[in-house]
Scaffold this active site. Structure first.
Site, PDB file in Angstrom:
ATOM      1  N   ARG A 285      27.826  14.316 108.571  1.00  0.00           N
ATOM      2  CA  ARG A 285      27.442  15.370 107.640  1.00  0.00           C
ATOM      3  C   ARG A 285      25.925  15.531 107.616  1.00  0.00           C
ATOM      4  O   ARG A 285      25.189  14.566 107.774  1.00  0.00           O
ATOM      5  CB  ARG A 285      27.972  15.065 106.231  1.00  0.00           C
ATOM      6  CG  ARG A 285      29.493  14.982 106.184  1.00  0.00           C
ATOM      7  CD  ARG A 285      29.994  14.818 104.761  1.00  0.00           C
ATOM      8  NE  ARG A 285      29.711  15.987 103.934  1.00  0.00           N
ATOM      9  CZ  ARG A 285      30.495  17.045 103.864  1.00  0.00           C
ATOM     10  NH1 ARG A 285      31.618  17.107 104.580  1.00  0.00           N
ATOM     11  NH2 ARG A 285      30.188  18.059 103.076  1.00  0.00           N
TER      12      ARG A 285
ATOM     13  N   HIS B 236      49.467 -14.483  89.644  1.00  0.00           N
ATOM     14  CA  HIS B 236      50.365 -14.605  90.803  1.00  0.00           C
ATOM     15  C   HIS B 236      51.674 -13.895  90.489  1.00  0.00           C
ATOM     16  O   HIS B 236      52.200 -14.025  89.384  1.00  0.00           O
ATOM     17  CB  HIS B 236      50.629 -16.083  91.079  1.00  0.00           C
ATOM     18  CG  HIS B 236      51.663 -16.316  92.144  1.00  0.00           C
ATOM     19  ND1 HIS B 236      51.393 -16.171  93.489  1.00  0.00           N
ATOM     20  CD2 HIS B 236      52.985 -16.655  92.052  1.00  0.00           C
ATOM     21  CE1 HIS B 236      52.493 -16.435  94.176  1.00  0.00           C
ATOM     22  NE2 HIS B 236      53.468 -16.730  93.331  1.00  0.00           N
TER      23      HIS B 236
ATOM     24  N   GLY C 167      35.616  12.381 116.776  1.00  0.00           N
ATOM     25  CA  GLY C 167      34.866  11.550 115.853  1.00  0.00           C
ATOM     26  C   GLY C 167      35.761  10.539 115.172  1.00  0.00           C
ATOM     27  O   GLY C 167      36.712  10.907 114.477  1.00  0.00           O
ATOM     28  N   GLY C 168      35.455   9.261 115.348  1.00  0.00           N
ATOM     29  CA  GLY C 168      36.280   8.200 114.774  1.00  0.00           C
ATOM     30  C   GLY C 168      35.589   7.478 113.644  1.00  0.00           C
ATOM     31  O   GLY C 168      35.777   6.266 113.471  1.00  0.00           O
ATOM     32  N   GLY C 169      34.793   8.217 112.848  1.00  0.00           N
ATOM     33  CA  GLY C 169      34.185   7.627 111.666  1.00  0.00           C
ATOM     34  C   GLY C 169      35.168   7.595 110.513  1.00  0.00           C
ATOM     35  O   GLY C 169      36.384   7.736 110.696  1.00  0.00           O
TER      36      GLY C 169
END
Length: 467
Positions: free
Chosen positions: A270, A440, A178-180
């Site tokens: 899930r 900055h 699973g690459g979520g």
């Protein structure tokens, strides 16, 4: 009635809802079966980010020679890291308990079951059942990892994300199915700590629910960090070998292959905890196991459902919190102006990822003409100083120049996205966004530059070649 409101579930959505209700003067009780803070605090957001913080420091120190720093015998102490994880979660849990007590919220430990409107049965650890009544109920029952019927998934060394974060095993090799979001975050953490990581994703790319450009950038970054990524991979089984586990899979081209590992992480989504809480007689409308609600999170008379169990919303801690506050306001008859559909999404990889509002592809699918501005972080001084010049900031605006969406792939992206969410919520134009004087050197300056690229006025972006 025992209480004005009973909230079920002590995760971010539940405990914040309970405290807000108490602030509104409602007699409130909170039912929690395990630990306050829910998945987020104990098995999700907080443990993951604690580990990722250590991993990022380790990565930076290990690669700090060009910055003038060298360290000898640098090593990861997993026992200390586990202790740190528990200390952070424990401290936050204590804080929640203190806030509930200070606001007069009654904590009812145990498993809750809504047997009828306004009726909650709470079973404690000893099996004793107590019945409570309230005018209104709020269900913030959360979710649990999805378990795929993969042969061998029951073998020792195969973990869900809950188990992985609880135990935090020390590994030389890790395969992630699973690459979520959860998969890539743990891949990023373990890879930085020196583990050889392999990701097996069934979709044609990692992060399949996010912008394609982000997935491409992250895929390249992970590969550069030594992670093997197989998109379009179909896992057929997990087997035991002499020195660990083996994931067998078909590649996107249909070639049989395998990934050897010391442990396997199952990270494929899930499932909402709605099957053990609601009596069928309540007549709730479900979409893929999640409860349908209106915009105030009302699911049935006297019953609100928030968080992972509510249909139509992302399963994110901050989304649950916002929904809890929306439900509390509706119950107490108080105003609530937050747009529950404008939810930032964050991924804590290296660099971080954050998105809010419409992407270019989503706008196109809806037939909305847009223009985009993009600034590469290689031109940002603060990012270059920190050695984090990979990535970009991208903004999406409508024809009227109003900001519609933003996509960030850079250091501190998760800290910056709130500024852009505010701009979208307030209907600001790209000229108003770029018209703010930003300090900055900061990563934040990239927002100005990205907005100014749309009219071609970005100072630190080379001009487009004229034909």
């Amino acid at each position: 009635m025992d209480y004005d409101v009973i909230v079920i579930g002590g995760g971010p959505g539940g405990y914040e809802c309970a405290i807000r209700l108490a602030q509104y003067g409602k007699k409130t009780a909170l039912v929690e079966r395990e630990l306050l803070g829910g998945t987020c605090l104990n098995r999700g957001c907080i443990p993951t980010k604690t580990i990722l913080h250590t991993a990022e420091l380790y990565r930076e120190v290990k690669n700090a020679a060009p910055l003038g720093l060298t360290a000898e015998a640098l090593a990861v102490n997993y026992e200390t890291l586990r202790g740190r994880k528990e200390q952070v979660s424990g401290q936050l849990r204590e804080g929640i308990a203190g806030l509930l007590k200070a606001n007069g919220v009654t904590l009812l430990p145990g498993n809750a079951y809504i047997s009828a409107p306004g009726t909650v049965e709470v079973t404690d650890a000893q099996g004793n059942v107590a019945t409570y009544h309230a005018e209104t109920l709020v269900a913030a029952v959360g979710s649990r990892p999805v378990l795929l019927p993969i042969p061998g998934a029951e073998l020792p060394g195969v973990y869900t994300s809950d188990q992985m974060l609880a135990q935090l095993p020390e590994l030389k090799r890790l395969a992630i199915i699973g690459g979520g979001v959860i998969g890539v975050e743990l891949a990023s953490a373990y890879s930085a700590l020196g583990t050889q990581v392999t990701i097996l994703e069934a979709a044609d790319r990692i992060l399949p629910l996010m912008d394609r450009e982000i997935a491409q950038y992250l895929g390249m970054a992970l590969k550069k960090d030594g992670v093997q990524v197989f998109a379009g991979a179909k896992v057929s089984g997990i087997s035991k070998t002499e020195d660990g586990l083996r994931c067998s899979f078909l590649t996107a081209k249909g070639v049989e292959s395998f990934a050897d590992a010391d442990a396997v992480l199952l990270s494929v989504g899930r499932k909402p905890n709605t099957d053990t809480v609601f009596a069928p007689e309540l007549g709730l409308t479900l979409e893929r196991g999640r409860v349908v609600t209106d915009k105030t999170m009302l699911a049935a008379p006297g019953l609100y459902v928030i968080g992972d169990a509510a249909a139509g919303y992302p399963q994110l801690a901050h989304a649950a919190s916002a929904q809890g506050l929306a439900a509390a306001a509706a119950i107490a008859g108080q105003p609530f102006d937050t747009d529950l559909n404008l939810v930032p999404s964050c991924v804590y990889t290296s660099p971080e990822i954050a998105a809010v509002g419409l992407t270019e592809a989503e706008a196109k699918a809806k037939g909305i003409p847009v223009k985009t501005g993009k600034f590469l972080m290689g031109g940002n001084g603060k990012s270059l100083i920190a050695g984090q010049e990979r990535g970009f900031v991208k903004v999406v605006a409508g024809e009227d120049d109003k900001l519609l969406g933003a996509l960030l792939y850079c250091a501190r992206a998760t800290d910056l996205v709130g500024e852009l969410a505010l701009a979208i919520a307030q209907g600001l134009t790209i000229h108003q966004v770029s018209g703010i004087i930003r300090p900055h050197p900061t990563v934040e300056e990239a927002i100005t530059e990205a907005a100014e690229t749309i009219p071609g006025l970005s100072i630190h972006t080379p001009p487009r070649k004229r034909r």
